[in-house]
Design an enzyme around this catalytic site. Sequence first.
Site, PDB file in Angstrom:
ATOM      1  N   HIS A  96      -1.339  -8.215   4.385  1.00 16.09           N
ATOM      2  CA  HIS A  96      -0.662  -8.132   3.086  1.00 16.09           C
ATOM      3  C   HIS A  96       0.172  -9.386   2.824  1.00 16.09           C
ATOM      4  CE1 HIS A  96      -0.178  -3.906   4.863  1.00 16.09           C
ATOM      5  NE2 HIS A  96      -1.199  -3.804   4.026  1.00 16.09           N
ATOM      6  N   HIS A  98       3.879 -10.220   1.836  1.00 16.96           N
ATOM      7  CA  HIS A  98       5.206  -9.608   1.780  1.00 16.96           C
ATOM      8  C   HIS A  98       6.144 -10.470   0.941  1.00 16.96           C
ATOM      9  CE1 HIS A  98       4.957  -6.321   5.005  1.00 16.96           C
ATOM     10  NE2 HIS A  98       3.726  -6.739   4.797  1.00 16.96           N
ATOM     11  N   HIS A 113       6.165  -5.135   0.847  1.00 18.65           N
ATOM     12  CA  HIS A 113       5.044  -5.752   0.131  1.00 18.65           C
ATOM     13  C   HIS A 113       5.540  -6.425  -1.139  1.00 18.65           C
ATOM     14  CE1 HIS A 113       1.645  -3.194   2.059  1.00 18.65           C
ATOM     15  NE2 HIS A 113       2.516  -3.637   2.933  1.00 18.65           N
ATOM     16  N   HIS A 117       5.198  -5.720 -10.008  1.00 17.32           N
ATOM     17  CA  HIS A 117       5.014  -4.785 -11.125  1.00 17.32           C
ATOM     18  C   HIS A 117       5.562  -3.395 -10.819  1.00 17.32           C
ATOM     19  CE1 HIS A 117       2.641  -7.892 -12.959  1.00 17.32           C
ATOM     20  NE2 HIS A 117       1.792  -7.902 -11.946  1.00 17.32           N
ATOM     21  N   HIS A 124      -0.630  -3.554  -4.962  1.00 16.76           N
ATOM     22  CA  HIS A 124       0.150  -4.793  -4.979  1.00 16.76           C
ATOM     23  C   HIS A 124      -0.808  -5.985  -4.979  1.00 16.76           C
ATOM     24  CE1 HIS A 124       2.852  -1.888  -2.575  1.00 16.76           C
ATOM     25  NE2 HIS A 124       3.208  -1.847  -3.847  1.00 16.76           N
ATOM     26  N   ASP A 127      -2.300  -7.040  -1.525  1.00 16.24           N
ATOM     27  CA  ASP A 127      -2.867  -6.036  -0.613  1.00 16.24           C
ATOM     28  C   ASP A 127      -4.303  -6.446  -0.296  1.00 16.24           C
ATOM     29  OD1 ASP A 127      -0.537  -4.581  -0.611  1.00 16.24           O
ATOM     30  OD2 ASP A 127      -1.209  -3.150  -2.133  1.00 16.24           O
ATOM     31  N   HIS A 162      -0.980  -6.846  10.518  1.00 20.29           N
ATOM     32  CA  HIS A 162      -0.383  -5.690  11.186  1.00 20.29           C
ATOM     33  C   HIS A 162      -1.194  -5.222  12.386  1.00 20.29           C
ATOM     34  CE1 HIS A 162       2.726  -4.593   8.151  1.00 20.29           C
ATOM     35  NE2 HIS A 162       1.952  -5.321   7.371  1.00 20.29           N
ATOM     36  N   ARG A 185       4.348  -5.485  12.803  1.00 22.14           N
ATOM     37  CA  ARG A 185       3.930  -6.771  12.248  1.00 22.14           C
ATOM     38  C   ARG A 185       3.611  -7.716  13.406  1.00 22.14           C
ATOM     39  NH1 ARG A 185       8.380  -7.096   7.285  1.00 22.14           N
ATOM     40  NH2 ARG A 185       7.862  -5.036   6.461  1.00 22.14           N
TER      41      ARG A 185
HETATM   42 CU    CU Z   1       2.207  -5.659   5.438  1.00 17.22          CU
HETATM   43 ZN    ZN Z   2       0.848  -2.959  -0.687  1.00 18.32          ZN
END
Ligand code: CU
Ligand code: ZN
Length: 215
Positions: A96, A98, A113, A117, A124, A127, A162, A185
Amino acid sequence: MRPLGSMSIAVWVLLAACQQCVSADRGLLVPLEVSQHNSTLYAACKMRPSTSLPEGLPKVYGQVLFKQEYPQGKLKVLLRFNGFPKEDNPEPRAVHIHQYGDLSRGCDTTGGHYNPHGVHHPNHPGDFGNFESQNGKINVMIESEAQLFGGLSVLGRAVVIHEKVDDLGQGGDAGSLLHGNAGRRLACCIIGVSSPSLWNNYHKQYGQRRQLRRN
Ligand SMILES: [Cu+2]
Ligand SMILES: [Zn+2]
């Protein structure tokens, strides 16, 4: 009222023009590199293991490379990671973007994340999804909704890989709609503007590998 002299009219016209000029510039603020590199902006992110990584978790290294044509191009992302255990059936792992480019306490200070919006995970813009390693490595190219341009640019934010698979919002709990329950993470990096050279090198390799796999 005293009629405006030609001098003060000239000053007024200049001021008005200047104001327009400033607002137009604000609307079109584009990094210098776009004109240097054929209307395209490149970015890179050098992945390293989190400095707060617990013992026993894999030390992941690699690069995430970005390319986007100005102004409407879709963002292309090359993900290149190594350091995963060489397993027969590796579990896919989540990647992702962040919110913060802050690695002061490893990947734990990159925030949640990036969610400009205010929507649920996995909607997101960063993502990227789940990726399975092969022979301890991940090498993929994807297209993303994330942006390098404008106020929603992801430049200066972080990419995180992750420990676990992302449940893509299907986990039935609050965490699922925030972060996909993807666990610890492992590694992270901060996205910064780059020259085209890394992209050009690895994109070529990626193309060759794809070719090899197809043959
Ligand atoms: Cu993440
Ligand atoms: Zn996300």
